[in-house]
Design a protein around this motif. Structure first.
Motif, PDB file in Angstrom:
ATOM      1  N   PHE A   1       0.616  -0.974   0.095  1.00 15.00           N
ATOM      2  CA  PHE A   1       0.070   0.053  -0.062  1.00 15.00           C
ATOM      3  C   PHE A   1       0.977   1.427   0.031  1.00 15.00           C
ATOM      4  CE2 PHE A   1      -2.508   3.137   2.923  1.00 15.00           C
ATOM      5  CZ  PHE A   1      -3.140   3.330   1.829  1.00 15.00           C
ATOM      6  N   VAL A   2       1.842   1.162   0.874  1.00 12.73           N
ATOM      7  CA  VAL A   2       2.727   2.379   0.899  1.00 12.73           C
ATOM      8  C   VAL A   2       3.698   2.588  -0.302  1.00 12.73           C
ATOM      9  CG1 VAL A   2       4.760   1.128   1.788  1.00 12.73           C
ATOM     10  CG2 VAL A   2       4.400   3.430   2.470  1.00 12.73           C
ATOM     11  N   CYS A   3       3.495   1.884  -1.157  1.00  9.35           N
ATOM     12  CA  CYS A   3       4.108   2.162  -2.498  1.00  9.35           C
ATOM     13  C   CYS A   3       3.535   3.099  -3.447  1.00  9.35           C
ATOM     14  CB  CYS A   3       4.488   0.736  -3.476  1.00  9.35           C
ATOM     15  SG  CYS A   3       5.732  -0.025  -2.728  1.00  9.35           S
TER      16      CYS A   3
ATOM     17  N   GLU B   1      10.394   2.820   0.285  1.00  9.82           N
ATOM     18  CA  GLU B   1      10.068   3.382   1.602  1.00  9.82           C
ATOM     19  C   GLU B   1       9.966   4.970   1.495  1.00  9.82           C
ATOM     20  OE1 GLU B   1      12.742   1.240   4.754  1.00  9.82           O
ATOM     21  OE2 GLU B   1      13.459   3.506   4.846  1.00  9.82           O
ATOM     22  N   PRO B   2       9.061   5.475   1.883  1.00  8.42           N
ATOM     23  CA  PRO B   2       9.059   6.881   1.996  1.00  8.42           C
ATOM     24  C   PRO B   2      10.322   7.667   2.383  1.00  8.42           C
ATOM     25  CG  PRO B   2       7.008   6.023   2.633  1.00  8.42           C
ATOM     26  CD  PRO B   2       7.971   5.117   2.897  1.00  8.42           C
ATOM     27  N   ARG B   3      10.666   8.797   1.668  1.00  8.94           N
ATOM     28  CA  ARG B   3      11.831   9.740   2.293  1.00  8.94           C
ATOM     29  C   ARG B   3      11.270  10.919   2.352  1.00  8.94           C
ATOM     30  NH1 ARG B   3      12.546  13.317  -1.601  1.00  8.94           N
ATOM     31  NH2 ARG B   3      12.827  12.753  -3.792  1.00  8.94           N
TER      32      ARG B   3
ATOM     33  N   SER C   1       2.303  -0.100   7.049  1.00  8.91           N
ATOM     34  CA  SER C   1       3.030   0.984   7.415  1.00  8.91           C
ATOM     35  C   SER C   1       4.576   0.531   6.982  1.00  8.91           C
ATOM     36  CB  SER C   1       3.301   1.307   8.855  1.00  8.91           C
ATOM     37  OG  SER C   1       4.145   1.898   9.315  1.00  8.91           O
ATOM     38  N   CYS C   2       5.061   1.409   6.260  1.00 13.09           N
ATOM     39  CA  CYS C   2       6.778   0.869   5.800  1.00 13.09           C
ATOM     40  C   CYS C   2       7.589   0.438   7.089  1.00 13.09           C
ATOM     41  CB  CYS C   2       7.330   1.759   4.965  1.00 13.09           C
ATOM     42  SG  CYS C   2       8.403   3.123   5.788  1.00 13.09           S
ATOM     43  N   GLY C   3       7.129   1.274   8.154  1.00 12.64           N
ATOM     44  CA  GLY C   3       7.700   0.643   9.534  1.00 12.64           C
ATOM     45  C   GLY C   3       9.058   1.626   9.720  1.00 12.64           C
ATOM     46  N   LYS C   4       9.388   2.629   8.899  1.00 15.74           N
ATOM     47  CA  LYS C   4      10.544   3.429   9.140  1.00 15.74           C
ATOM     48  C   LYS C   4      10.331   4.183  10.555  1.00 15.74           C
ATOM     49  CE  LYS C   4      12.568   7.043   6.702  1.00 15.74           C
ATOM     50  NZ  LYS C   4      13.178   7.423   5.471  1.00 15.74           N
ATOM     51  N   CYS C   5       9.287   5.167  10.487  1.00 17.14           N
ATOM     52  CA  CYS C   5       8.953   6.054  11.459  1.00 17.14           C
ATOM     53  C   CYS C   5       8.475   5.294  12.662  1.00 17.14           C
ATOM     54  CB  CYS C   5       7.897   7.086  11.173  1.00 17.14           C
ATOM     55  SG  CYS C   5       8.117   8.053   9.768  1.00 17.14           S
ATOM     56  N   PHE C   6       9.204   5.236  13.929  1.00 16.35           N
ATOM     57  CA  PHE C   6       8.836   4.500  14.940  1.00 16.35           C
ATOM     58  C   PHE C   6       7.371   4.961  15.483  1.00 16.35           C
ATOM     59  CE2 PHE C   6       8.508   4.320  19.856  1.00 16.35           C
ATOM     60  CZ  PHE C   6       8.741   3.001  19.819  1.00 16.35           C
TER      61      PHE C   6
ATOM     62  N   THR D   1       4.900  11.756  11.973  1.00 15.56           N
ATOM     63  CA  THR D   1       5.219  10.814  11.150  1.00 15.56           C
ATOM     64  C   THR D   1       5.693  11.692   9.567  1.00 15.56           C
ATOM     65  OG1 THR D   1       3.152  10.584  10.581  1.00 15.56           O
ATOM     66  CG2 THR D   1       3.992   8.906  11.922  1.00 15.56           C
ATOM     67  N   MET D   2       6.365  10.828   8.883  1.00 12.48           N
ATOM     68  CA  MET D   2       7.026  11.539   7.664  1.00 12.48           C
ATOM     69  C   MET D   2       6.164  11.496   6.489  1.00 12.48           C
ATOM     70  SD  MET D   2      10.592  10.559   5.892  1.00 12.48           S
ATOM     71  CE  MET D   2      11.767  11.174   7.182  1.00 12.48           C
ATOM     72  N   CYS D   3       5.346  10.494   6.216  1.00 16.76           N
ATOM     73  CA  CYS D   3       4.727  10.575   5.004  1.00 16.76           C
ATOM     74  C   CYS D   3       3.034  10.598   5.183  1.00 16.76           C
ATOM     75  CB  CYS D   3       5.094   9.362   4.054  1.00 16.76           C
ATOM     76  SG  CYS D   3       4.136   7.893   4.505  1.00 16.76           S
ATOM     77  N   GLY D   4       2.427  10.681   4.079  1.00 20.73           N
ATOM     78  CA  GLY D   4       1.015  10.624   4.280  1.00 20.73           C
ATOM     79  C   GLY D   4       0.235   9.567   4.883  1.00 20.73           C
TER      80      GLY D   4
HETATM   81  S1  SF4 Z   1       4.982   7.443   8.348  1.00 21.79           S
HETATM   82 FE1  SF4 Z   1       6.975   6.658   8.356  1.00 21.79          FE
HETATM   83  S2  SF4 Z   1       6.701   4.525   8.868  1.00 21.79           S
HETATM   84 FE2  SF4 Z   1       4.837   5.351   8.087  1.00 21.79          FE
HETATM   85  S3  SF4 Z   1       4.732   4.651   6.145  1.00 21.79           S
HETATM   86 FE3  SF4 Z   1       5.321   6.789   6.247  1.00 21.79          FE
HETATM   87  S4  SF4 Z   1       7.501   6.662   6.133  1.00 21.79           S
HETATM   88 FE4  SF4 Z   1       6.794   4.806   6.664  1.00 21.79          FE
END
Ligand code: SF4
Ligand code: FMN
Ligand code: SF4
Ligand code: SF4
Ligand code: FES
Lengths: 225, 616
Positions: free
Chosen positions: B302-304, B320-322, B474-479, B519-522
């Protein structure tokens, strides 16, 4: 040069400078967990959030990854930022209470309780180890796998890596597995007296429910045995 | 296949195709998108072909196989052109009669659609309530096009918008036209497309620029992009070509999720055909403009669909979003300036160019122009894809198009925007459907999912479902995204099991707001919406689960019990059905359910013909 305003102070920085670097240059402290000089910024822990913009469009961003931009207005420690950091720390404590680094950060930020179901994980997926391995040790032996709940760190296919030189760099940087703490059974609250010398745990009967990692404690007189 | 080497060539071919066509000849149109095929459209096609051959009708009646027309409830369906006669839920045996009727210019009254409201048969598709309120500028095109035949597309005006802009030779005018149309991105955020293109056009870059069609469509239950890709792939290609010409981009990628095999097949065929005709590739129509499109299959996350993750995925890296900035418009795929647009956004481009920005802007409301396709599902009579003018009220969609509640229970909310969206309660159904109103109400437009919920839907359960989806996606990057969603799920689950406390509701709200903020992305920034909006409008349901240990909708298994009331005739059907052996009772005697061994699967409710099994 790029001009921006941090907590009301004007600063000029070079193109490519992050908000974290700019704020620290001015002497504003911002706590970090997944950031380390010499490693590329990643933005995993979200502890370093700061507020940018104004009015209804003001939002929080991770200062370690956000590039300085012309005319940007930044606040590094307003109520919203502090509230957010506290929640990050509460979540961290709930997952990884044994980490000395997390405990210290939590008590320094006045986090006195954690209200979630206690877990004991040994990794917060901050990505320090993988970046250390790839960028400083040039090995790329470990990396992230999976996403969401199943995300983890490891070698490809979980077999012993040919690339790994057993340098220990990954362990050295890990904020979660430095098992320096002496607690036995963490529960829902953090003492934090050692860090700020104002113990909340003067009442003996409440003490059993708290996390305290100083023994003997420099701040309170309670005998923990 | 002859390569077209000039705009005149193309126009001559198009004119020839149009003039060759005998429009009075009837066509049998069978929609066979993924949904149509699943409900048996392929059998109808087989039968029709056989009948036409056997009866020697091949030069009297045309058969056209198209993508989905939207009325899923009625599939497999058959549309007769030019009369517009519509036959829903056609069975194989009936197909033979339909072919005969078309031959004899007759209408089969007994097979027509019956309007449940009036009980009367409706002959023409356009008179069916489901279609009547819609404005089908995109979907109706699919009815006239066999997606694997480029001639079909060209005969119906396809690629003439491209020929027009190439002929004029003013890229900046194209950008202006799109800006004037007011088109906003249909992928969810509603960013003005013209403004995005202008930014790209203004980028200086010697290494080339990139266009991407975002066809990742990961929202559970949403399939409007799929239907456009399957039903009209050339319209996407044409849209991207126009975009490339307007912005100075020469490379494009269509990023499709791998779960869409039919869409991928049709796209690959379409790309090959347009390349063969000189409509794609180098020196298009001899104008010197070059643009090529590559198809990339998504990894199914989904995150893609998030644009920075999508770009990484295109580059072959982990999706993974940046951090943005830098925005894709400055630094996109392979470092090149990139504009990403949604499938439906691209599909609108040729329409705007062909009909003019003014005509487009007339549909919808100020600031929210044009139409939007929704996948309308849930507890309503008519489900399917509906294309409506922006700014139409929720009420109209639910009642006029959706036909109102499907069961006895009252409709209480709609959920829009998929996992990133929220629930809007029935009291607010007068809300116009546009980007700004939905956001103000605590939901989002999203890519167009619309789930109608009635009183048998538990809002705590809805929040739980979306949290469960997101904690895996969730991509899991942001805690705070990864753990925050897990914790929200944990709390909502506690509440649904009757283990929650009132303090937990406050904690849930506090956490939800923090996750949104940090959080970082949408994905992370909107992940709290299902929780926050259900808390905003249906807090009482949460409280009910906690204080009274009751699930008002009768959904949360831990809090409901099944019992049998005096309607029971002792037919024994439920007892035979229960896989747990939890129901006992003698023949013709009222049965009893043993609460201990009952697993609350609900099978007994479904089989009981006398409404004797009660949930409380
Ligand atoms: S908010 Fe952070 S952890 Fe969640 S999907 Fe976006 S980049 Fe990944
Ligand atoms: C988690 C997440 C998933 C997304 N999924 C999609 C998607 O499946 N399709 C899509 O077109 N846009 C999706 N988007 C929006 C895109 O990031 C992007 O905004 C959009 O493709 C831009 O096109 P538009 O301007 O035409 O809407 C998603 C965004 C997020 C944050
Ligand atoms: S093992 Fe340690 S350093 Fe590596 S990601 Fe986990 S917490 Fe971070
Ligand atoms: S709900 Fe299912 S398990 Fe329970 S009594 Fe009915 S049939 Fe049996
Ligand atoms: S230090 Fe910035 S996100 Fe971790």
């Amino acid at each position: 040069m790029i001009n921006l305003k941090i907590n009301g102070l004007e600063v000029s920085v070079e193109q490519g400078t992050t908000l974290l670097e700019a704020a620290r240059f001015l002497g504003f402290p911002i706590p970090t967990l997944c950031h380390m000089e010499g490693l590329s910024p990643y933005g995993a822990c979200r502890l370093c959030v700061v507020e940018i913009g104004e009015g209804p469009r003001a939002k929080l961003v991770s200062s370690c990854t956000y590039p300085a931009q012309e005319g940007l207005v930044v606040r590094t420690a307003n109520e919203r930022v502090l509230q957010a950091r506290k929640m990050v720390l509460e979540l961290l404590l709930a997952s990884c209470p044994q980490s000395k680094v997390i405990q210290d950060l939590a008590s320094a930020h006045n986090v006195r309780q954690q209200r979630f179901r206690q877990e004991h994980e040994d990794c917060i997926l901050c990505g320090l180890c993988t970046r250390m391995c790839e960028e400083q040790m040039m090995a790329k032996a470990i990396g992230f796998r999976g996403r969401g709940e199943t995300r983890s760190i490891g070698t490809p296919f979980d077999i012993k890596s040919e690339e790994c030189r057993l340098c220990g760099g990954c362990i050295y940087v890990c904020p979660a597995c430095q098992l320096r703490c002496t607690y036995t059974e963490p529960d829902k609250a953090v003492c934090g007296g050692c860090a700020n010398l104002s113990p909340p745990c003067v009442e003996k009967e409440n003490f059993d429910d708290m996390m305290c990692y100083m023994n003997p404690c420099v701040a309170c007189e309670i005998d923990k045995h | 296949m002859e390569r077209l080497t000039s705009i005149e060539d193309f126009k001559a071919m198009q004119d020839r195709l149009v003039s060759e066509r005998d429009y009075s000849k009837p066509s049998i149109v069978i929609p066979a998108g993924t949904c149509g095929q699943a409900s048996g459209a392929n059998d109808l096609i087989r039968v029709t072909k056989r009948e036409l051959l056997d009866r020697g009708l091949t030069d009297k009646i045309r058969l056209r196989i198209t993508g989905c027309h939207g009325f899923c409830e009625a599939e497999p369906s058959v549309l007769i052109q030019p009369t517009g006669t519509f036959y829903p839920n056609v069975k194989i045996e009936q197909m033979v009669r339909i072919v005969e009727a078309v031959r004899d210019n007759q209408v089969l009254d007994d097979l027509l659609f019956v309007d449940p409201a009036t009980g009367k048969a409706v002959e023409k598709q356009s008179d069916i309530p489901f279609f009547k309120t819609q404005v089908r500028t995109i979907l109706a095109r699919s009815e006239n096009i066999d997606p694997i035949r480029i001639f079909n597309f060209i005969r119906n005006g396809g690629y003439s918008a491209l020929a027009e802009v190439l002929g004029k030779g003013e890229p900046s005018q194209v950008v202006e036209e799109i800006k004037r149309s007011g088109l906003r991105g249909r992928g969810g955020a509603g960013f003005p497309t013209g403004a995005k293109w202008e930014l790209l056009a203004n980028q200086q870059n010697g290494h080339g620029k990139f266009l991407v069609c975002n066809a990742d469509e990961g929202d559970p239950g949403a399939y409007m992009d799929r239907s456009v890709l399957e039903g009209n792939p050339h319209s996407i290609i044409e849209g991207m070509l126009i975009g490339g010409y307007a912005t100075g981009a020469n490379e494009g990628v269509i990023y499709v999720r791998n779960e869409y095999p039919l869409a991928i097949k049709h796209l690959l065929i379409a790309l090959r055909q347009s390349r063969g005709f000189g409509l794609l590739g180098d020196d298009i129509l001899g104008t010197g403009f070059s643009f090529d499109i590559k198809l990339v299959r998504g990894a199914g996350a989904f995150v893609c669909g998030e644009e920075t993750a999508l770009m990484r995925s295109i580059e072959g890296k982990m999706g993974e979003p940046r951090q943005r900035p830098p925005f894709p418009i400055e630094k996109g795929v392979d470092g090149k300036p990139t504009a990403i647009n949604n499938v439906e956004t691209w599909a609108n481009i040729p329409l705007i160019i062909a009909d003019g920005a003014e005509k487009f802007a007339k549909i919808g409301t100020n600031g929210n122009t044009g139409t939007k396709i929704f996948s309308l599902v849930g507890k309503i009579k008519n489900t399917g894809l509906v294309e409506v003018p922006m700014g139409i009220t929720i009420e109209k969609v639910v009642t006029d198009i959706g036909g109102g509640a499907s069961g006895k229970a009252k409709i209480k909310a709609v959920q829009t925007g998929g996992p990133s969206g929220g629930c809007i309660p029935a009291e607010r159904f007068d809300l116009p459907i546009d980007y700004d109103s939905l956001a103000e109400a605590g939901s989002i437009m999203g890519s167009g999912g619309m789930i109608v919920m009635d009183e048998t839907t538990c809002m705590v359960d809805v929040a739980k479902y979306f949290m469960s989806f997101l904690k895996d996606e969730s991509c899991g990057k942001c805690f705070t995204c990864r753990k925050g969603i897990q914790r929200m799920h944990e709390i909502v689950e506690d509440i649904s099991e009757g283990q929650g406390t009132l303090e937990q509701i406050d904690l849930l709200e506090e956490l939800a707001l923090s996750v949104k903020d940090t959080t970082m992305c949408g994905l992370g920034q909107t992940a709290s919406n299902p929780v926050l909006s259900t808390l905003q409008y249906f807090r009482q349901e949460y409280v009910e689960h906690i204080e009274n240990q009751r699930c008002p909708a009768g959904v949360c298994k831990a809090l409901i019990t099944y019992s049998i009331n005096e309607n029971c005739t002792g037919c024994t059907l439920c007892a035979k059905t229960c896989s747990e052996g939890a129901i006992s009772g003698d023949k013709k005697q009222r049965h009893v359910i043993d609460s201990e061994s009952c697993t609350r699967c609900g099978a007994c409710v479904t089989v009981c013909k006398f409404d004797a099994v009660e949930v409380a």
